[in-house]
Write an enzyme that holds these catalytic residues in place. Structure first.
Site, PDB file in Angstrom:
ATOM      1  CG  ASN A  10      -1.522   1.074   1.108  1.00  0.00           C
ATOM      2  OD1 ASN A  10      -2.188   1.923   0.462  1.00  0.00           O
ATOM      3  ND2 ASN A  10      -2.435   1.947   3.086  1.00  0.00           N
ATOM      4  CE  LYS A  12      -0.543   3.849   5.078  1.00  0.00           C
ATOM      5  NZ  LYS A  12      -0.242   3.796   6.309  1.00  0.00           N
ATOM      6  CG  HIS A  99      -5.686   1.705   5.277  1.00  0.00           C
ATOM      7  ND1 HIS A  99      -5.584   2.970   6.485  1.00  0.00           N
ATOM      8  CD2 HIS A  99      -5.057   1.012   5.066  1.00  0.00           C
ATOM      9  CE1 HIS A  99      -4.267   2.457   6.570  1.00  0.00           C
ATOM     10  NE2 HIS A  99      -4.098   1.518   6.139  1.00  0.00           N
ATOM     11  CD  GLU A 101      -2.803   5.314   6.584  1.00  0.00           C
ATOM     12  OE1 GLU A 101      -3.046   6.036   5.574  1.00  0.00           O
ATOM     13  OE2 GLU A 101      -1.934   5.289   6.805  1.00  0.00           O
ATOM     14  CD  GLU A 171      -3.405  -2.908   7.493  1.00  0.00           C
ATOM     15  OE1 GLU A 171      -2.416  -2.719   7.363  1.00  0.00           O
ATOM     16  OE2 GLU A 171      -4.128  -1.723   7.280  1.00  0.00           O
ATOM     17  N   GLY A 177       2.632   2.130  10.390  1.00  0.00           N
ATOM     18  CA  GLY A 177       3.606   3.166  10.307  1.00  0.00           C
ATOM     19  C   GLY A 177       4.471   3.821  11.471  1.00  0.00           C
ATOM     20  CB  SER A 216       4.960  -1.701  12.290  1.00  0.00           C
ATOM     21  OG  SER A 216       5.139  -0.227  12.033  1.00  0.00           O
ATOM     22  N   GLY A 237       2.945  -1.019   4.091  1.00  0.00           N
ATOM     23  CA  GLY A 237       2.710   0.396   3.970  1.00  0.00           C
ATOM     24  C   GLY A 237       4.557   1.060   3.729  1.00  0.00           C
TER      25      GLY A 237
HETATM   26  C1  PEP Z   1      -0.469  -0.053   6.449  1.00  0.00           C
HETATM   27  O1  PEP Z   1      -0.568   1.159   5.897  1.00  0.00           O
HETATM   28  O2  PEP Z   1      -1.989  -0.620   5.620  1.00  0.00           O
HETATM   29  C2  PEP Z   1      -0.155  -0.097   6.921  1.00  0.00           C
HETATM   30  C3  PEP Z   1       0.123  -1.580   7.521  1.00  0.00           C
HETATM   31  O3  PEP Z   1       1.381   0.568   6.992  1.00  0.00           O
HETATM   32  P1  PEP Z   1       3.083   0.230   7.451  1.00  0.00           P
HETATM   33  O4  PEP Z   1       3.010  -1.897   6.685  1.00  0.00           O
HETATM   34  O5  PEP Z   1       3.738   1.614   7.044  1.00  0.00           O
HETATM   35  O6  PEP Z   1       2.620   0.217   9.025  1.00  0.00           O
END
Ligand code: PEP
Length: 254
Positions: A10, A12, A99, A101, A171, A177, A216, A237
């Protein structure tokens, strides 16, 4: 039942067109036929880069997805929105819905997430529906009730049969993040809970359902997460923006 792992990147709202090209070229160069047979790599760039990325991926086993779509099927007067049909036209096979976000920053409710899930399937896309609790909810012992409500909102609306062509991503919001990853045991517990919820309605669909972990994920922690029985890959991400890191995660699943 064996479930082919899925590693989804992803992006973003990151990267330029030139950086995207470099990333795609490096991933194409790094993915082997054996790796592609063992696991699926999926890239989810920003909407405007989708046609370019589709072109760069020609002849590669890497799949293309989008980060979001309109909650309305078909077409119409919905300024700024992008339909599932449009995503199909530019080569997407998958789309992320719900998601955290989108839920937290853009007010997407469970009802909107369910509508997007159905709009995706109506267009022939595989939705990757994201669920996850916040840190406050986890600390208050509400993880299961939060996940249960988020999953039920989609299952009740779309029907359990719809999950034969869908993916769920767990998630935990506190891990996205932040550099803080759920331990493999913490993640496995929630993944088993999610699969159990679906199994209570249809055991066969639950057995084939891919449940991804996101939060992460890095090359260094991917292997231990993917070793868990109910973790079928990752939604990645930050680490999906670096070819070497994303390839390391992919290899951990493949
Ligand atoms: C995501 O964007 O869904 C995500 C899990 O981000 P990250 O891997 O940066 O934590």
């Amino acid at each position: 039942m064996t479930r082919k792992p899925l590693i989804a990147g992803n992006w973003k709202m990151n990267g330029s067109l030139a950086e995207s090209r470099q990333l795609v070229d490096a991933l194409r160069a790094g993915i082997t036929a054996g790796g592609a047979a063992a696991a699926t790599m999926l890239l989810c760039p920003p909407f405007v880069y989708l046609p370019a990325v589709q072109g760069w991926l020609q002849g590669s086993p890497i799949a293309l997805g989008a980060q979001d779509l309109a909650d309305k099927p078909g077409s119409g007067a919905y300024t700024g929105e992008v339909s599932g049909q449009m995503l199909r036209e530019v080569g997407c096979s998958h789309v992320i819905v719900g998601h955290s976000e989108r839920r937290a920053l853009y007010g997407e409710t469970d009802a909107v997430v369910a509508a997007k899930f159905k709009a995706a399937q109506a267009a022939g896309l595989v939705p990757i529906v994201c669920v996850g609790e916040t840190l406050e909810q986890r600390e208050a012992g509400q993880t299961r009730s939060v996940i249960s409500a988020q999953v039920a909102a989609v299952v009740d609306s779309a029907g359990v049969q719809a999950f034969s062509k869908a993916v769920i991503a767990y998630e935990p919001v506190w891990a996205i993040g932040t550099g803080r990853t759920a331990t493999p045991d913490q993640a496995q517990e929630v993944h088993a809970f999610i699969r159990g919820m679906v199994a209570a309605r249809d055991a066969t669909i639950a057995a084939g359902l891919r449940v991804l972990y996101g939060g992460s994920v890095k090359g260094a922690n991917a292997r231990s997460l993917f070793a868990m029985a109910d973790i079928d890959g990752g939604l990645v991400g930050g680490a999906s923006l670096t070819a070497a890191e994303f390839l390391e995660i992919f290899r951990a699943a493949a």
